[in-house]
Write a protein that holds these residues in place. Structure first.
Motif, PDB file in Angstrom:
ATOM      1  N   ILE A 113       0.869  -1.186   0.000  1.00  0.00           N
ATOM      2  CA  ILE A 113       0.000   0.000   0.000  1.00  0.00           C
ATOM      3  C   ILE A 113       0.896   1.223   0.000  1.00  0.00           C
ATOM      4  O   ILE A 113       1.750   1.383   0.870  1.00  0.00           O
ATOM      5  CB  ILE A 113      -0.933   0.001   1.230  1.00  0.00           C
ATOM      6  CG1 ILE A 113      -1.931  -1.157   1.128  1.00  0.00           C
ATOM      7  CG2 ILE A 113      -1.663   1.343   1.341  1.00  0.00           C
ATOM      8  CD1 ILE A 113      -2.818  -1.334   2.357  1.00  0.00           C
ATOM      9  N   LEU A 114       0.710   2.077  -0.999  1.00  0.00           N
ATOM     10  CA  LEU A 114       1.518   3.281  -1.123  1.00  0.00           C
ATOM     11  C   LEU A 114       0.864   4.457  -0.407  1.00  0.00           C
ATOM     12  O   LEU A 114       1.524   5.187   0.332  1.00  0.00           O
ATOM     13  CB  LEU A 114       1.733   3.612  -2.606  1.00  0.00           C
ATOM     14  CG  LEU A 114       2.595   4.832  -2.900  1.00  0.00           C
ATOM     15  CD1 LEU A 114       4.029   4.592  -2.442  1.00  0.00           C
ATOM     16  CD2 LEU A 114       2.570   5.150  -4.388  1.00  0.00           C
ATOM     17  N   GLU A 115      -0.450   4.617  -0.642  1.00  0.00           N
ATOM     18  CA  GLU A 115      -1.135   5.755  -0.037  1.00  0.00           C
ATOM     19  C   GLU A 115      -2.645   5.568  -0.115  1.00  0.00           C
ATOM     20  O   GLU A 115      -3.144   4.735  -0.858  1.00  0.00           O
ATOM     21  CB  GLU A 115      -0.758   7.053  -0.755  1.00  0.00           C
ATOM     22  CG  GLU A 115      -1.174   7.076  -2.228  1.00  0.00           C
ATOM     23  CD  GLU A 115      -0.687   8.304  -2.978  1.00  0.00           C
ATOM     24  OE1 GLU A 115      -0.334   9.301  -2.342  1.00  0.00           O
ATOM     25  OE2 GLU A 115      -0.668   8.242  -4.215  1.00  0.00           O
ATOM     26  N   GLU A 116      -3.355   6.370   0.666  1.00  0.00           N
ATOM     27  CA  GLU A 116      -4.806   6.432   0.579  1.00  0.00           C
ATOM     28  C   GLU A 116      -5.167   7.399  -0.537  1.00  0.00           C
ATOM     29  O   GLU A 116      -4.530   8.435  -0.684  1.00  0.00           O
ATOM     30  CB  GLU A 116      -5.412   6.949   1.888  1.00  0.00           C
ATOM     31  CG  GLU A 116      -5.245   6.030   3.050  1.00  0.00           C
ATOM     32  CD  GLU A 116      -5.831   6.605   4.339  1.00  0.00           C
ATOM     33  OE1 GLU A 116      -6.480   7.674   4.306  1.00  0.00           O
ATOM     34  OE2 GLU A 116      -5.634   5.980   5.386  1.00  0.00           O
ATOM     35  N   VAL A 117      -6.193   7.037  -1.317  1.00  0.00           N
ATOM     36  CA  VAL A 117      -6.690   7.918  -2.374  1.00  0.00           C
ATOM     37  C   VAL A 117      -8.212   7.910  -2.326  1.00  0.00           C
ATOM     38  O   VAL A 117      -8.820   7.000  -1.772  1.00  0.00           O
ATOM     39  CB  VAL A 117      -6.176   7.499  -3.776  1.00  0.00           C
ATOM     40  CG1 VAL A 117      -4.674   7.708  -3.890  1.00  0.00           C
ATOM     41  CG2 VAL A 117      -6.532   6.059  -4.106  1.00  0.00           C
TER      42      VAL A 117
END
Length: 140
Positions: A113-117
């Protein structure tokens, strides 16, 4: 369609009808169907985001048939993802945060998981941008 896919398509587009599936298919460079005794168990594909950096955006939509063939489906999923990982340097996708089965499947094949979008029609609905990036040990 699998309930996780229905929830994800509803969160993204406000609908899980065939138009959402057709949108994924029409934007793809390659599309495949996985069948069980002539019935569609899953449809998947990818869109190549960059030929120069060899980045692609894979997607997967399943039917409820995969519940009956869970372990077999997971083995094939892993082979398919390894094939994509051998073709590309990076893979990225967005996954509905409540679609925990798919998040676990992607983590199992090396995604992080890289980031929340928040790309959906409701700007408060959380997705995760997940990525897999080739490392030196991934080269075969």
């Amino acid at each position: 369609m699998h309930p996780g896919n229905i929830a994800e398509l509803n969160a993204l587009f406000g609908s899980a009808d065939k138009d959402a599936l057709m949108q994924s298919i029409n934007m793809s460079d390659e599309v495949y169907a996985v069948t069980i005794d002539g019935q569609v168990a899953a449809i998947f594909g990818f869109r190549e985001l960059s030929k120069l950096t060899k980045r692609a955006y894979p997607w997967l939509i399943c039917s409820n048939l995969i519940n009956e063939y869970g372990i077999i489906f997971l083995k094939h999923f892993k082979k398919i993802m390894k094939s994509l990982q051998n073709r590309f340097n990076a893979l990225e996708c967005i996954i509905y945060s409540k679609n925990t089965e798919v998040i676990k499947m992607l983590e199992w094949v090396g995604f992080k998981i890289l980031e929340e979008v928040y790309p959906g029609i409701d700007p408060s609905v959380k997705f995760y941008k997940m990525v897999w990036v080739r490392s030196d040990r991934d080269v075969h």
